[in-house]
Structures are given as structure tokens and as C-alpha cells.
Design an enzyme around this catalytic site. Structure first.
Site, PDB file in Angstrom:
ATOM      1  CB  SER A  94      27.418  42.548  38.048  1.00 37.66           C
ATOM      2  OG  SER A  94      28.734  42.573  37.560  1.00 37.66           O
TER       3      SER A  94
ATOM      4  CG  ASP B 114      30.237  42.006  40.695  1.00 42.10           C
ATOM      5  OD1 ASP B 114      29.070  41.814  41.078  1.00 42.10           O
ATOM      6  OD2 ASP B 114      30.738  42.246  39.419  1.00 42.10           O
TER       7      ASP B 114
END
Length: 325
Positions: free
Chosen positions: A49, A163
């Protein structure tokens, strides 16, 4: 400084695992600064991320420029990156964020980076972890930061990627698999389980934006944009209009971003704890960042400072132990 360099020679190839954490990820910059000052040369970088974003820029040798840019961020600029789309698979399309990464990383493919790099994403259909170590670097980072429900997924090789924090918030195992003998991990999730906090009013930029929307919904105006907005709303179902007005009213209950981000924070905290037991790093850095929320990217200076402080503290303790052995 030379003493520290000698202590580090025995550990072999060093890997840096940068964890997920949205706006708290600016603390990675502070950690990197402390590592550089300690004379630590990183051989591999793995990021999840926001850790993938900072990690890619670091691997490209451009982290100083990223820091300079991040330090001047204001709410108005943050809002300009939110290319909002009608909700389908995410609220934000992410093209502007991809452009930002492209401007900060002067390489097209991951293989072209001076330091080997890997980004962690999640396959939406299978739930499996996907490690991106080849191909378009912007695509890899964009996939790794695709927070569910907020950023639209990235389609790659017939898969939809989101993510990486959903499956591996702190990629220690990835850094090892890349070839690292000694892994330094930066955990942004150690103290993020929600505490009781005072709800603050939206920043001035957001308040003014909401004010303009409210004005367009309920106040007469000759401005063409306001007239167009009222015409569009008038064509909607009445219940939808009422719901929009409800969303714009001041409210002490958590908003949709807070609900989503807090839920993900809790999940990532639990996964990180479990992963650290299964794959402990050789040096763990855990900045105290629980007070910084998901979208508070404007709090760059304090996040960097805390990352720097935490890294210096852990490095000092580890180097002292290394010298005693």
C-alpha cells in the site's frame, strides 16, 4: 559512523519491508532518513500500500524529492487528487494518483529500478496475495494502494488487484524471498486500534466545498453551475435527494470513510500481529501513529518526525547489542 558501518557488515544483504497505513505512511520517509544517516545500505525493498508507494520512490533514488513534495501538501491539493467517479467498484478512479507516482519514479518498469523492489497486492477474486516484481511500476503501486471501496481495482492479467494490506500489511516474508539475509520492518499498525477521540470539523477546504454543494441544493442562484446542479438533482428520485442532504448535514456519527478506514485498520492490526509471529523481522520499527487518520496526508511533518524518532531509537538499541556480541 564507521563503528556502525562495521557492525552492519556481518548481517549480509539487507531487506526493507515497508508496511501499509495510508497517511501514516509518510513516516517511512523518516525511517529511511535515519537508515541513511546510520550508513545502512538497503539491498531489497518490499512494500504494501503506502509502503509500496514510498518504497518504489526510494528504490528509484527519489525519496528526497518525495519528502519535499509531501511537506508542502495542503488539503486543497489532496482533494485535487480525488478524481471521484460514480460508485461502481470504487469512489476514486486513481488516474491522478498514478500520474503522481509516474512523476516521482523515473523508471517505467520495476526491473529498471536501482534497488530490487516488490509491491504487494490482493487478488480480489481469489483473496490470494500477489507479489509484483516485474512490469509497469506505476501499475504495481496503483494496485497495491487500491483501498477497497475507495480506489478502483487495477485489472492485470485477467485479475482485479486491490490493496495488499488485506493479506500482508507488513511484507517481511517478501523481503526474505527476494534474497535478504537481514530484514528491517516498519510496522505502521502497532497502535492504530481506535481510541476514544474527539471528532473534529472537516478542514476549511472541505467545509467550503460542502458549503457550495449545500448552496447548490437549496438556495436560489443565477450561477450556471448551480442551475445545472439543481436541474440534475431535480431529475433524481426524491429519496435520493433527501439522502444527499442528510449526508451533508453536520453529524457526530462516523462517516463512510471513517467506518471503512477504521474497519480496515482493525483488520490490518490483527493480521500484522499474526504475521510478525510467523515471520519476525530482524529489526522491527514501530512508530507511534495511532493519532493520524486515513486521509490526513497533510500531517506529513509529524509523521516523518515520528518515523525518524522510532528508527533512531531501534537502531541505537540494536547497534549497542551488536557491539556487545
Amino acid at each position: 559512523m564507521q563503528r556502525k558501518g562495521r557492525s552492519l557488515k556481518s548481517v549480509g544483504r539487507i531487506g526493507l519491508a515497508l508496511g501499509s497505513g495510508s497517511a501514516r505512511g509518510w513516516s517511512h520517509i523518516g525511517v529511511i532518513r535515519a537508515l541513511n544517516e546510520a550508513g545502512i545500505r538497503v539491498d531489497y525493498v518490499a512494500g504494501t500500500s503506502i509502503g509500496a508507494l514510498v518504497g518504489a520512490v526510494y528504490a528509484a533514488g527519489q525519496v528526497d524529492k518525495l519528502e519535499a513534495w509531501a511537506l508542502q501538501l495542503e488539503w486543497k491539493q489532496i482533494l485535487s487528487f480525488m478524481d471521484v467517479v460514480l460508485p461502481k467498484s470504487g469512489l476514486i478512479d486513481g488516474r491522478k494518483i498514478a500520474d503522481l507516482v509516474r512523476q516521482r519514479v523515473h523508471a517505467k518498469n520495476i526491473e529498471d529500478l536501482p534497488i530490487p523492489f516488490g509491491a504487494i497486492a490482493t487478488d480480489l477474486r481469489t483473496g490470494h496475495e500477489v507479489v509484483l516484481r516485474k512490469g509497469d511500476i506505476v501499475e504495481a503501486v496503483r494496485a497495491s494502494i487500491s483501498l477497497p471501496g475507495i480506489l478502483t481495482p487495477v485489472e492485470k492479467d485477467h485479475a482485479f488487484l486491490i490493496d495488499g494490506g488485506l493479506v500482508n500489511p507488513l511484507p517481511v516474508n517478501t523481503a526474505r524471498s527476494m534474497g535478504a539475509d537481514f530484514v528491517i520492518a516498519v510496522d505502521l499498525n502497532s497502535d492504530i486500534v481506535p481510541k476514544k477521540r474527539t471528532r473534529h470539523s472537516p478542514p476549511t477546504g472541505i467545509r467550503s466545498g460542502l458549503s457550495r454543494i449545500r448552496h447548490g441544493l437549496g438556495v436560489e442562484s443565477a450561477h450556471p453551475l448551480a442551475l445545472s446542479l439543481r436541474e440534475r438533482i431535480a431529475s433524481l428520485d426524491l429519496s435520493v435527494v433527501m439522502q444527499i442532504k442528510t449526508w451533508l448535514e453536520p453529524d457526530l456519527s462516523p462517516d463512510i470513510f471513517e467506518v471503512m478506514s477504521t474497519s480496515i485498520r482493525i483488520m490490518q492490526s490483527q493480521i500484522t500481529r499474526s504475521n510478525l509471529k510467523a515471520n519476525p523481522p530482524d529489526l522491527l520499527i514501530q512508530p507511534n501513529l495511532g493519532h493520524i487518520n486515513l486521509m490526513e496526508f497533510h500531517r506529513t511533518e509529524e509523521a516523518i518526525a515520528e518515523g525518524y524518532r522510532a528508527a533512531q531509537s531501534q537502531l541505537a538499541g540494536w547497534l549497542q547489542m551488536a557491539d556487545c556480541e
